[in-house]
Design an enzyme around this catalytic site. Structure first.
Site, short mmCIF file in Angstrom:
data_model
loop_
_atom_site.label_atom_id
_atom_site.label_comp_id
_atom_site.label_asym_id
_atom_site.label_seq_id
_atom_site.Cartn_x
_atom_site.Cartn_y
_atom_site.Cartn_z
N SER A 442 0.79 -1.23 0.00
CA SER A 442 0.00 0.00 0.00
C SER A 442 0.81 1.27 0.00
O SER A 442 0.32 2.32 -0.44
CB SER A 442 -0.96 0.00 1.20
OG SER A 442 -0.23 -0.06 2.42
N HIS A 470 -5.52 -3.58 -2.25
CA HIS A 470 -5.28 -2.61 -3.33
C HIS A 470 -5.13 -3.29 -4.69
O HIS A 470 -4.78 -2.63 -5.67
CB HIS A 470 -4.02 -1.79 -3.03
CG HIS A 470 -4.19 -0.86 -1.88
ND1 HIS A 470 -4.74 0.40 -2.00
CD2 HIS A 470 -3.89 -1.00 -0.56
CE1 HIS A 470 -4.76 0.99 -0.83
NE2 HIS A 470 -4.25 0.15 0.07
N LYS A 501 -12.24 0.28 -0.82
CA LYS A 501 -11.41 0.90 -1.84
C LYS A 501 -12.12 0.80 -3.19
O LYS A 501 -13.11 1.47 -3.40
CB LYS A 501 -10.02 0.27 -1.82
CG LYS A 501 -9.31 0.54 -0.49
CD LYS A 501 -7.99 -0.13 -0.36
CE LYS A 501 -7.27 0.26 0.93
NZ LYS A 501 -8.01 0.02 2.17
#
Length: 657
Positions: A442, A470, A501
């Site tokens: 990240s 991610h 996200k």
């Protein structure tokens, strides 16, 4: 009962070792663990933790039979161990030696030989330290901060690779050892110490020749919130402290460190260097309106600090699904998944996530953080080994701590180091092994070497869990994550992700085989004892999956934008490390310069994250730039210009703005 034990010549040593094990498992100071201390009433040790203590005691003393269940005090446990060591027909305890090779134990690689080894004697790390107060202080501090037992702490074992002691834990070890040695002032600099022996040698130099005094932590004069002058200011007036300096400030008043940090924080905010938590006043797209609390006004920024990679948070279908489901099912259901907190949308979400990830089953947690905590602590126990990448997310680190497992850290994406650790762990032949790595790291933007991780896991009989926080919606032809990106669907035991996200909601999830997922439902405390995500959120997440599958052009546009901005920044001379994702790190190193560049970027109307300790280690500060599919070509061109101008202004790049 304790009087009987006291009649034996080895009782004191037995009690010492039992207390050390309890202290390592509970983080209590040994002085609090008196013979009459009741596990529940006095120490707050519940049945789950007590079982872990009993297993560790058995391992430490090499007991083949289970200890009697139900000891209620420390003294009773000491008696039980003494009786077990004495054996049938003998009223005297056997000599006590560390027993690393006892059934189920998982000592650190290179730990002291087991009891019964002809070359072993009784030379564990604790015995070495007994003749040296500095080494003893270091070993005792390491036991409390890592939950290792003495026989598992080889003085020459590598702190990260063999003992799993990262920089955060090492800070706590140094602080406690410093306190035990009576050193005052700022914590000694032990940079470069990679073993407990090296750490003891470094601290020994301070004991022999104490450094020039600095204001003691926790003292009235060291509180910048009261004094107005930072005790760490240099000749240029700069406060050279970081957030690391407040993690181990000790004081009889628990809140003393909060006052010290408040003064530090106010000075950083006054200089517009800390700009965290400013509230949005608009949707978060390629641009966003943020209320600048330091200036007291709203400002529009180019937004490069959002994880809304595919723009789904603002998609009309997603928003409509959230609204419609909320009207139908209410704001929330105020219950856990097991008790009144499940409806049809939660079942459908798990089905859709499993299908999207192409795995048999899925479990949804209240958050990505709780998914790591719950999955790791449910599967991995104190007798198992958790093997982790050095740069993994903090939720993985905390999951490891909660599990109580032996943790071994391999150098970032260094597969030779991973193999070395797995080889040693397999040779010990104790417990299971779980390799955990971020799919996309990240703060660095690079991708794990999944093909080699999977190969090594098969060779050394380990399981693999990949955190796709991610990577979901970013990697792979369909955006399903790291396994798809490498063509390894079905080869990864567990794929974990967050829904806050790309998926534009809240919650976390784990996909895998049906029986594993069902086990997690019953043994993940962060799932069983936590409220479920609201139905409206679940509906929005289902709609997000629909959009990802029906509008693949969003993923293509994202990668076009990533390539455009990455090329511009590389051409300008920025260090982006090995980024292969939507995260572009502008690596600066020096914390002060990184904060100053972040301030210069914001002054020019662009918002991205300034990442300092503890987000990254000291000396590795950076700006973290997140690219989304919603950025226009003009946004990317303007962003590159802003970064270059700000870097030249602050000396990150040569030239003038």
């Amino acid at each position: 009962m304790t009087d009987t034990v006291n009649a034996h010549p080895d009782t004191a040593l037995i009690r010492e070792r039992v207390v050390q094990v309890i202290a390592a498992r509970t983080l209590y100071d040994e002085s609090h663990l008196r013979p009459e201390s009741h596990f529940e009433a006095d120490l707050g040790i519940d049945s789950v933790i007590l079982e872990s203590v009993l297993v560790s005691v058995r391992e430490h003393f090499g007991l083949s039979a289970a200890l009697p269940t139900g000891p209620t005090t420390v003294g009773e446990l000491v008696d039980a161990v003494a009786a077990a060591l004495a054996g049938p027909g003998d009223d005297r305890p056997a000599p006590v030696a560390p027993a690393a090779a006892a059934a189920g134990s998982a000592p650190a690689a290179g730990s002291a030989p087991a009891a019964g080894d002809p070359e072993a004697g009784d030379s564990g790390a604790g015995d070495v330290g007994a003749d040296d107060p500095v080494t003893e202080a270091v070993v005792a501090a390491a036991m409390r901060q890592t939950q290792y037992q003495r026989h598992q702490l080889d003085l020459d074992a590598d702190l990260e690779g063999e003992l799993g002691v990262d920089s955060v834990v090492l800070t706590s070890v140094v602080a406690e050892a410093t306190e035990r040695l009576g050193l005052t002032g700022a914590a000694p600099d032990v940079a470069g110490a990679t073993t407990l022996r090296a750490l003891a040698d470094a601290l020994g130099g301070f004991v022999a020749a104490p450094p020039a005094t600095a204001p003691a932590t926790g003292s009235e004069g060291s509180d910048p919130g009261r004094s107005g002058t930072s005790p760490a200011s240099g000749a240029d007036g700069w406060d050279h402290r970081s957030m690391k300096d407040f993690t181990e400030q000790r004081d009889a008043d628990l809140f003393a460190k909060t006052r010290s940090f408040a003064g530090y924080l106010r000075s950083r905010e006054k200089d517009r260097l800390y700009w965290y938590g400013m509230p949005l006043h608009s949707q978060c797209g390629n641009r966003a309106v943020i209320f600048d609390e330091l200036e007291g006004r709203k400002r529009e920024f180019l937004m490069f600090a959002s994880n809304n990679y595919l723009g789904l948070a603002n998609h009309p279908s997603v928003i409509e699904a959230v609204v419609d489901a909320t009207r139908t099912f209410g704001a929330t259901h105020t219950g856990s998944r097991f008790i009144g907190g499940t409806n049809m949308l939660h079942k459908e979400l798990e089905r859709r996530l499993a299908a999207f990830k192409q795995r048999p089953a899925c479990i949804v947690y209240p958050g990505g953080y709780s998914a790591n905590l719950g999955a790791i602590s449910a599967l991995v126990k104190s007798y198992d080994t958790l093997v982790v990448d050095r740069l993994n997310h903090m939720s993985i680190v905390d999951g490891a701590r909660l599990s109580g497992a032996v943790r071994k850290i391999y150098r970032h994406n260094d597969m030779a180091d991973l193999e070395r650790i797995l080889s040693r762990s397999a040779a010990e032949g104790t417990g299971g092994r779980l390799i955990v790595a971020d799919g996309v790291f990240s703060m660095h933007g690079d991708v794990c070497d999944l093909p080699e991780i999977v190969r090594l896991a098969k060779e050394y009989d380990a399981r693999v869990m990949i955190d796709d926080a991610h990577a979901t919606g970013v990697l792979g032809v369909r955006g399903s994550g790291t396994a798809e990106h490498f063509g390894l669907k079905g080869e990864v035991d567990l794929e974990l992700g967050t829904m806050s996200k790309t998926l534009a909601g809240m919650g976390g999830f784990v996909v895998g085989e049906e029986e594993v997922v069902e086990y997690l439902r019953y043994y993940s405390n962060s799932y069983v004892f936590a409220a479920n995500i609201p139905a409206g959120v679940a509906a929005g997440l289902i709609a997000s999956i629909d959009v990802i599958e029906s509008e693949p052009e969003r993923l293509k546009r994202l990668w076009t934008n990533i390539g455009t901005l990455r090329d511009r920044l590389l051409d300008a001379g920025f260090d982006l490390e090995h980024s292969e994702s939507a995260i572009l790190p502008i690596v600066i190193g020096d914390e002060r310069r990184a904060m100053e560049m972040g301030r210069a970027v914001r002054a020019r109307g662009l918002f991205c994250q300034t990442v300092v300790y503890p987000g990254v280690p000291l000396g590795d500060a950076r700006l973290r730039v997140s690219v989304t599919c919603e950025h226009t070509p003009r946004d990317l061109e303007l962003a590159a210009e802003i970064f270059v101008d700000a870097a030249r202004e602050t000396g990150v790049l040569p030239g003038t703005p």
